[in-house]
Design a protein around this motif. Structure first.
Motif, mmCIF file in Angstrom:
data_model
loop_
_atom_site.group_PDB
_atom_site.id
_atom_site.type_symbol
_atom_site.label_atom_id
_atom_site.label_comp_id
_atom_site.label_asym_id
_atom_site.label_seq_id
_atom_site.Cartn_x
_atom_site.Cartn_y
_atom_site.Cartn_z
ATOM 1 N N LEU A 206 3.569 -43.492 21.843
ATOM 2 C CA LEU A 206 4.470 -43.821 22.945
ATOM 3 C C LEU A 206 4.516 -45.339 23.066
ATOM 4 C CD1 LEU A 206 6.121 -42.479 25.319
ATOM 5 C CD2 LEU A 206 4.178 -43.119 26.753
ATOM 6 N N CYS A 207 5.713 -45.904 22.955
ATOM 7 C CA CYS A 207 5.836 -47.371 22.944
ATOM 8 C C CYS A 207 6.801 -47.824 24.032
ATOM 9 C CB CYS A 207 6.389 -47.843 21.608
ATOM 10 S SG CYS A 207 5.446 -47.267 20.195
ATOM 11 N N HIS A 208 6.550 -49.021 24.552
ATOM 12 C CA HIS A 208 7.457 -49.600 25.549
ATOM 13 C C HIS A 208 7.806 -51.032 25.136
ATOM 14 C CE1 HIS A 208 6.226 -46.395 28.258
ATOM 15 N NE2 HIS A 208 4.968 -46.790 28.199
ATOM 16 N N ILE A 209 9.005 -51.434 25.520
ATOM 17 C CA ILE A 209 9.383 -52.854 25.431
ATOM 18 C C ILE A 209 9.481 -53.387 26.854
ATOM 19 C CG2 ILE A 209 11.280 -54.436 24.889
ATOM 20 C CD1 ILE A 209 11.868 -52.796 22.393
ATOM 21 N N HIS A 210 8.815 -54.503 27.128
ATOM 22 C CA HIS A 210 8.923 -55.199 28.415
ATOM 23 C C HIS A 210 9.432 -56.620 28.106
ATOM 24 C CE1 HIS A 210 5.885 -52.146 29.519
ATOM 25 N NE2 HIS A 210 5.120 -52.641 28.573
ATOM 26 N N PHE A 211 10.057 -57.236 29.111
ATOM 27 C CA PHE A 211 10.477 -58.626 28.965
ATOM 28 C C PHE A 211 9.934 -59.414 30.154
ATOM 29 C CE2 PHE A 211 14.021 -56.136 27.070
ATOM 30 C CZ PHE A 211 13.883 -56.566 25.754
ATOM 31 N N SER A 212 9.372 -60.599 29.902
ATOM 32 C CA SER A 212 8.948 -61.417 31.047
ATOM 33 C C SER A 212 9.559 -62.814 30.925
ATOM 34 C CB SER A 212 7.432 -61.452 31.175
ATOM 35 O OG SER A 212 6.848 -61.795 29.961
ATOM 36 N N PHE A 213 9.671 -63.460 32.080
ATOM 37 C CA PHE A 213 10.489 -64.667 32.182
ATOM 38 C C PHE A 213 9.685 -65.839 32.729
ATOM 39 C CE2 PHE A 213 12.906 -60.809 32.592
ATOM 40 C CZ PHE A 213 13.812 -60.952 31.554
ATOM 41 N N ARG A 214 10.249 -67.031 32.525
ATOM 42 C CA ARG A 214 9.518 -68.249 32.909
ATOM 43 C C ARG A 214 9.266 -68.332 34.405
ATOM 44 N NH1 ARG A 214 12.568 -72.792 29.367
ATOM 45 N NH2 ARG A 214 14.280 -71.961 30.580
ATOM 46 N N ASP A 215 10.090 -67.629 35.226
ATOM 47 C CA ASP A 215 9.876 -67.689 36.683
ATOM 48 C C ASP A 215 8.827 -66.676 37.146
ATOM 49 O OD1 ASP A 215 11.153 -65.275 36.427
ATOM 50 O OD2 ASP A 215 12.523 -65.596 38.103
ATOM 51 N N GLY A 216 8.165 -66.005 36.185
ATOM 52 C CA GLY A 216 7.096 -65.067 36.541
ATOM 53 C C GLY A 216 7.578 -63.634 36.760
ATOM 54 N N THR A 217 8.913 -63.414 36.689
ATOM 55 C CA THR A 217 9.411 -62.037 36.868
ATOM 56 C C THR A 217 9.344 -61.288 35.535
ATOM 57 O OG1 THR A 217 11.689 -62.738 36.533
ATOM 58 C CG2 THR A 217 10.889 -62.632 38.818
ATOM 59 N N ARG A 218 9.462 -59.961 35.623
ATOM 60 C CA ARG A 218 9.274 -59.138 34.425
ATOM 61 C C ARG A 218 10.151 -57.887 34.517
ATOM 62 N NH1 ARG A 218 4.849 -55.301 32.755
ATOM 63 N NH2 ARG A 218 4.294 -55.771 30.592
ATOM 64 N N ILE A 219 10.708 -57.470 33.410
ATOM 65 C CA ILE A 219 11.353 -56.151 33.364
ATOM 66 C C ILE A 219 10.366 -55.252 32.623
ATOM 67 C CG2 ILE A 219 13.325 -54.762 32.622
ATOM 68 C CD1 ILE A 219 15.014 -57.274 32.511
ATOM 69 N N SER A 220 9.731 -54.341 33.379
ATOM 70 C CA SER A 220 8.756 -53.447 32.756
ATOM 71 C C SER A 220 9.483 -52.239 32.186
ATOM 72 C CB SER A 220 7.772 -52.926 33.797
ATOM 73 O OG SER A 220 7.018 -53.998 34.270
ATOM 74 N N ARG A 221 9.019 -51.806 31.040
ATOM 75 C CA ARG A 221 9.574 -50.612 30.387
ATOM 76 C C ARG A 221 11.102 -50.655 30.311
ATOM 77 N NH1 ARG A 221 5.467 -45.713 32.135
ATOM 78 N NH2 ARG A 221 3.600 -46.937 31.764
ATOM 79 N N ALA A 222 11.609 -51.759 29.805
ATOM 80 C CA ALA A 222 13.064 -51.867 29.624
ATOM 81 C C ALA A 222 13.528 -50.775 28.661
ATOM 82 C CB ALA A 222 13.412 -53.246 29.076
ATOM 83 N N PHE A 223 12.705 -50.501 27.660
ATOM 84 C CA PHE A 223 13.002 -49.421 26.700
ATOM 85 C C PHE A 223 11.694 -48.701 26.382
ATOM 86 C CE2 PHE A 223 16.086 -52.819 26.003
ATOM 87 C CZ PHE A 223 17.284 -52.120 26.098
ATOM 88 N N THR A 224 11.775 -47.378 26.244
ATOM 89 C CA THR A 224 10.593 -46.552 25.934
ATOM 90 C C THR A 224 10.912 -45.658 24.743
ATOM 91 O OG1 THR A 224 9.697 -46.592 28.168
ATOM 92 C CG2 THR A 224 9.166 -44.653 26.861
ATOM 93 N N TYR A 225 9.950 -45.513 23.861
ATOM 94 C CA TYR A 225 10.148 -44.686 22.665
ATOM 95 C C TYR A 225 9.016 -43.694 22.515
ATOM 96 C CZ TYR A 225 13.156 -48.655 21.911
ATOM 97 O OH TYR A 225 14.101 -49.631 22.090
ATOM 98 N N ASP A 226 9.377 -42.434 22.391
ATOM 99 C CA ASP A 226 8.415 -41.351 22.231
ATOM 100 C C ASP A 226 8.588 -40.847 20.795
ATOM 101 O OD1 ASP A 226 6.837 -39.169 22.490
ATOM 102 O OD2 ASP A 226 8.059 -38.143 23.983
ATOM 103 N N TRP A 227 7.700 -41.276 19.919
ATOM 104 C CA TRP A 227 7.912 -41.112 18.488
ATOM 105 C C TRP A 227 6.754 -40.385 17.794
ATOM 106 C CZ3 TRP A 227 8.987 -47.017 17.576
ATOM 107 C CH2 TRP A 227 10.341 -47.299 17.807
ATOM 108 N N ARG A 228 7.021 -39.983 16.565
ATOM 109 C CA ARG A 228 5.937 -39.662 15.632
ATOM 110 C C ARG A 228 5.891 -40.797 14.618
ATOM 111 N NH1 ARG A 228 4.880 -34.345 11.781
ATOM 112 N NH2 ARG A 228 3.694 -35.466 10.184
ATOM 113 N N LEU A 229 4.708 -41.288 14.376
ATOM 114 C CA LEU A 229 4.543 -42.365 13.398
ATOM 115 C C LEU A 229 4.458 -41.728 12.015
ATOM 116 C CD1 LEU A 229 4.037 -45.457 13.480
ATOM 117 C CD2 LEU A 229 1.602 -44.934 13.502
ATOM 118 N N TRP A 230 5.520 -41.922 11.235
ATOM 119 C CA TRP A 230 5.551 -41.311 9.898
ATOM 120 C C TRP A 230 4.953 -42.260 8.872
ATOM 121 C CZ3 TRP A 230 6.928 -36.337 9.064
ATOM 122 C CH2 TRP A 230 7.587 -35.674 10.099
ATOM 123 N N THR A 231 4.346 -41.672 7.836
ATOM 124 C CA THR A 231 3.772 -42.510 6.782
ATOM 125 C C THR A 231 4.736 -42.542 5.580
ATOM 126 O OG1 THR A 231 2.661 -40.644 5.723
ATOM 127 C CG2 THR A 231 1.423 -41.821 7.447
#
Ligand SMILES: C[S@@+](CC[C@H](N)C(=O)[O-])C[C@H]1O[C@@H](n2cnc3c(N)ncnc32)[C@H](O)[C@@H]1O
Length: 284
Positions: A206-231
């Protein structure tokens, strides 16, 4: 007396003002490098130029937009389930394509069900096909992808791996010197990649992308991925089971600073590292 020019307002990027799709593109996409790879490999394999592209899981379809701009002969179909993301592409990319827009179609639909004219190349990037969590489901997708190709078409996938891949961790990268779709410079921000949960029994991650900014604010879990890690061997076996004649694995090398050198070479073996990116080509 010359008019006093008003001071330009400094553009501010905060969690409130930022556009997550624009930040996503600036953080994770390198569509020119993807297209260079596709064109070179296709020519090497098939002795001709690739002109038609189907981009599965296209999201904001930046790849398709760049593809139709590379040559007047190029055409592209971008497919995604999410109508809002496709609308973002229309508003932010397609408006700048001028006449090339006629050579591109966005389709809101399921990649498993959407029919398109046969293409030279089908690309599924940013690991989107990791949503398929069983061998049977991924094999069915590879069969659909194969059917969507011309007789000499190729499927191009990307993947990630390495000793740090099947694990939990969080990494931050400062993104600067990037430009938005209108060419305006994007003030720097931090892209955070979090592997929040990994289950070694199922290889689900389970992976998330967050973005944070110079003013100290943050977008938490902007994108979430529920995956199987394939080899790599699993993917290559499934491609063969889905009818692909051959599959080729390409990964990058490392420069003296220990960074990805950006040059993807075909390999049958290499020394594992903490993290690497790769392309796999399925040859019909
Ligand atoms: C990780 S994003 C990838 C975006 C883009 N390909 C890239 O390279 O950055 C995954 C996208 O797949 C779409 N998606 C998920 N399941 C899908 C399906 N069955 N058919 C079409 N699109 C799907 C989601 O809506 C999302 O936009």
């Amino acid at each position: 007396m010359p008019k006093k020019t008003p001071k330009k307002k400094r553009s501010r990027l905060t969690a409130k003002t930022a556009d997550p799709h624009m930040l996503y593109e600036a953080s994770v996409q390198s569509v020119d490098a993807d297209i260079d790879f596709i064109r070179k490999r296709f020519r090497r394999l098939r002795g001709r130029a690739a002109h038609s592209l189907r981009e599965d899981f296209c999201g904001t379809a930046k790849l398709s937009c760049a593809w139709v701009q590379k040559s007047r002969e190029n055409v592209a179909w971008g497919i995604d389930l999410d109508g809002t993301t496709l609308d973002w592409c229309r508003r932010n990319h397609m408006v700048h394509l001028n006449s090339a827009t006629e050579r591109m179609q966005l389709i809101r639909g399921d990649v498993m069900e959407t029919k398109t004219p046969p293409v030279d190349v089908l690309a599924a990037f940013n690991f989107s096909y990791f949503i398929f969590k069983s061998r049977a489901a991924l094999r069915s997708y590879f069969r659909c992808a194969r059917r969507a190709l011309k007789r000499d078409g190729v499927l191009v996938l990307d993947m990630f791996g390495g000793t740090g891949a099947p694990d939990t961790h969080e990494d931050g990268t400062i993104i600067d010197d990037e430009h938005d779709p209108t060419g305006r410079k994007v003030p720097n921000f931090t892209y955070e990649w979090e592997q929040a949960r990994y289950n070694p029994v199922t290889n689900e991650i389970l992976c998330h992308i967050h973005f944070s900014f110079r003013d100290g604010t943050r977008i938490s879990r902007a994108f979430t991925y529920d995956w199987r890690l394939w080899t790599v061997p699993e993917l290559r076996e499934l491609l063969a089971e889905a009818g692909f004649k051959e599959s080729h694995f390409y990964t990058h090398g490392w420069n003296n600073d220990g960074d990805d050198d950006g040059t993807f070479r075909r390999k049958d073996a290499f020394e594992n590292e903490e993290g690497w990116l790769a392309y796999i080509i399925g040859v019909k």
